[in-house]
Write a protein that holds these residues in place. Structure first.
Motif, PDB file in Angstrom:
ATOM      1  N   GLU A   1       0.725  -1.164   0.099  1.00  0.00           N
ATOM      2  CA  GLU A   1       0.029   0.148   0.012  1.00  0.00           C
ATOM      3  C   GLU A   1       0.767   1.403  -0.039  1.00  0.00           C
ATOM      4  N   ALA A   2       1.943   1.225   0.735  1.00  0.00           N
ATOM      5  CA  ALA A   2       2.961   2.440   0.945  1.00  0.00           C
ATOM      6  C   ALA A   2       3.487   2.723  -0.598  1.00  0.00           C
ATOM      7  N   ARG A   3       3.856   1.650  -1.252  1.00  0.00           N
ATOM      8  CA  ARG A   3       4.422   1.756  -2.692  1.00  0.00           C
ATOM      9  C   ARG A   3       3.413   2.447  -3.482  1.00  0.00           C
ATOM     10  N   LYS A   4       2.224   1.924  -3.498  1.00  0.00           N
ATOM     11  CA  LYS A   4       1.172   2.555  -4.469  1.00  0.00           C
ATOM     12  C   LYS A   4       0.967   3.921  -4.159  1.00  0.00           C
ATOM     13  N   ALA A   5       0.870   4.336  -2.576  1.00  0.00           N
ATOM     14  CA  ALA A   5       0.632   5.659  -2.268  1.00  0.00           C
ATOM     15  C   ALA A   5       1.662   6.810  -2.641  1.00  0.00           C
ATOM     16  N   GLU A   6       3.056   6.132  -2.542  1.00  0.00           N
ATOM     17  CA  GLU A   6       3.924   7.180  -2.802  1.00  0.00           C
ATOM     18  C   GLU A   6       4.357   7.229  -4.399  1.00  0.00           C
ATOM     19  N   GLY A   7       4.004   6.269  -5.054  1.00  0.00           N
ATOM     20  CA  GLY A   7       4.250   6.137  -6.560  1.00  0.00           C
ATOM     21  C   GLY A   7       5.536   5.781  -6.893  1.00  0.00           C
ATOM     22  N   ALA A   8       6.315   5.375  -5.965  1.00  0.00           N
ATOM     23  CA  ALA A   8       7.625   4.854  -5.980  1.00  0.00           C
ATOM     24  C   ALA A   8       8.250   4.002  -4.903  1.00  0.00           C
ATOM     25  N   PRO A   9       8.957   3.130  -5.095  1.00  0.00           N
ATOM     26  CA  PRO A   9       9.333   2.221  -3.942  1.00  0.00           C
ATOM     27  C   PRO A   9      10.528   3.278  -2.928  1.00  0.00           C
ATOM     28  N   LYS A  10      10.252   4.131  -2.379  1.00  0.00           N
ATOM     29  CA  LYS A  10      10.997   5.090  -1.546  1.00  0.00           C
ATOM     30  C   LYS A  10      11.750   4.221  -0.451  1.00  0.00           C
ATOM     31  N   ASP A  11      11.047   2.988   0.022  1.00  0.00           N
ATOM     32  CA  ASP A  11      11.827   2.495   1.199  1.00  0.00           C
ATOM     33  C   ASP A  11      12.846   1.672   0.575  1.00  0.00           C
ATOM     34  N   GLY A  12      12.743   1.113  -0.722  1.00  0.00           N
ATOM     35  CA  GLY A  12      13.909   0.213  -1.284  1.00  0.00           C
ATOM     36  C   GLY A  12      13.877  -1.078  -0.617  1.00  0.00           C
ATOM     37  N   PHE A  13      12.583  -1.559  -0.152  1.00  0.00           N
ATOM     38  CA  PHE A  13      12.312  -2.811   0.439  1.00  0.00           C
ATOM     39  C   PHE A  13      11.913  -3.933  -0.606  1.00  0.00           C
ATOM     40  N   HIS A  14      12.794  -5.163  -0.521  1.00  0.00           N
ATOM     41  CA  HIS A  14      12.084  -6.224  -1.410  1.00  0.00           C
ATOM     42  C   HIS A  14      11.915  -7.303  -0.104  1.00  0.00           C
ATOM     43  N   LEU A  15      10.773  -7.912  -0.195  1.00  0.00           N
ATOM     44  CA  LEU A  15      10.282  -8.688   0.608  1.00  0.00           C
ATOM     45  C   LEU A  15      10.468 -10.150   0.260  1.00  0.00           C
ATOM     46  N   ILE A  16      10.969 -10.945   1.143  1.00  0.00           N
ATOM     47  CA  ILE A  16      11.094 -12.212   1.085  1.00  0.00           C
ATOM     48  C   ILE A  16      10.036 -13.030   2.122  1.00  0.00           C
TER      49      ILE A  16
END
Length: 336
Positions: free
Chosen positions: A25-40
């Motif tokens: 949801e945060a990625r969609k709201a921000e319009g870009a992956p600002k946190d740089g997280f990849h989830l395993i």
């Protein structure tokens, strides 16, 4: 910015899934992956419906298989990620499956210590563990079963030199009052608790949001044990809040049925006794539920109250299986 990998242990459960959805949801709201997280997302069965739902959320989620009861399979996940060009696992969010009411927690403890030890070995930078609320640490000496497992896992985490950690301790899930089992649960609580006993409650989705917020600002919460709560209510207060939110009375079963289930099921009696003990401990130690809620809202301002949760969840379909795998059959038979 290179992706920071977060291993989500228990990704297909309520809390782990909520964490993955919060990140999405945060990625969609921000319009870009600002946190740089990849989830395993760690799961035993990558082809399960829950695992497939996570995989479909986007390329920021990878679903991997491992058995927490098999040390080699979990180690392989850490090794495989370390061998990739972008580097190894940066953070871990660990949620472990509840073994069941009245069930020995030694397996849960072994799983928690395994993941913690591997996180240290592979130089994980941030470790976030979702434990459970115990009102006050002075009660730890009386812990048994899964509660004891969580106490020992927490102590193992705290003992690790060089590991940056945060422990969250969620209170009772609002979801325990969903569906058919939820009707019984509420009726048992209504008939068993004193009128002035207050329950601390939290929505599972909010735990995921708080966990994600902590991972985004780990230094602000390093070395802290944080109780996660969204509302605090007496039974009467719960009924009133649900009525305002759902526009209908809180679902329940006849009091006679609830009393009968409580009488023949010692594990259910134990849950009610624990609720009373937690309330008493907070009063004894002067712990303000309002302060706990305020701390949670500092991290996640949009947390649900029981009223706002009921507004969203009251229309959910009836369920035959409820919180922590409790079924109507187990409630009525007295075995859990």
């Amino acid at each position: 910015m290179a992706s920071r990998k977060i291993l989500v242990v228990g990704a297909t459960g309520k809390q782990g899934g909520a964490f993955v959805r919060a990140a999405t949801e945060a990625r969609k709201a921000e319009g870009a992956p600002k946190d740089g997280f990849h989830l395993i997302a760690l799961t035993r069965n990558t082809s399960s419906p829950a695992a497939r739902e996570l995989a479909a959320l986007g390329d920021h989620v990878s679903v991997v298989s491992a058995d927490l009861n098999n040390a080699n399979s979990v180690r392989k996940v850490f090794e495989d990620e370390k061998a990739k060009p972008e580097g190894g696992i940066w953070g871990v969010f660990m949620v472990l499956a509840f073994p069941g009411l009245g069930v020995d927690g030694s397996g849960e403890e072994a799983q928690g210590k395994l993941v913690t030890d591997l996180a240290c070995e592979f130089n994980v930078q941030q470790f976030l563990y979702s434990s459970s609320d115990r009102a006050h640490d002075s009660r730890d000496e009386h812990a048994t079963l899964s509660h004891l497992a969580k106490v020992n896992i927490e102590e193992n985490i705290k003992s690790k030199q060089g590991l940056s950690w945060t422990i969250i301790r969620p209170v009772y899930f609002m979801e325990i009052f969903e569906g058919l089992v939820g009707r019984v649960t509420f009726s048992v609580v209504r008939s068993g608790l004193k009128k002035d006993t207050k329950l601390q409650l939290v929505a599972a989705d909010d735990i995921g949001r708080i966990a994600y917020a902590i991972m985004r600002s780990p230094d602000a919460y390093a070395g802290q044990c944080i109780t996660i709560a969204g509302d605090v209510l007496t039974v009467r207060g719960m009924q009133d809040a649900y009525g305002r939110g759902a526009g209908s009375a809180m679902p329940a079963v006849p009091s006679m049925l609830a009393s009968g289930i409580t009488a023949m099921n010692k594990h259910i009696r134990g849950v009610v006794e624990t609720m009373e003990d937690v309330h008493a401990a907070r009063v004894e130690h002067g712990i303000s539920s309002e302060d706990l809620i305020a701390k949670s809202r500092e991290i996640c301002p949009e947390m649900h109250t029981f009223e706002s949760w009921a507004k969203v969840h009251s229309s959910k379909a009836e369920q035959t299986s409820g919180w922590n795998g409790v079924s109507m059959k187990s409630l009525l038979s007295g075995s859990l």
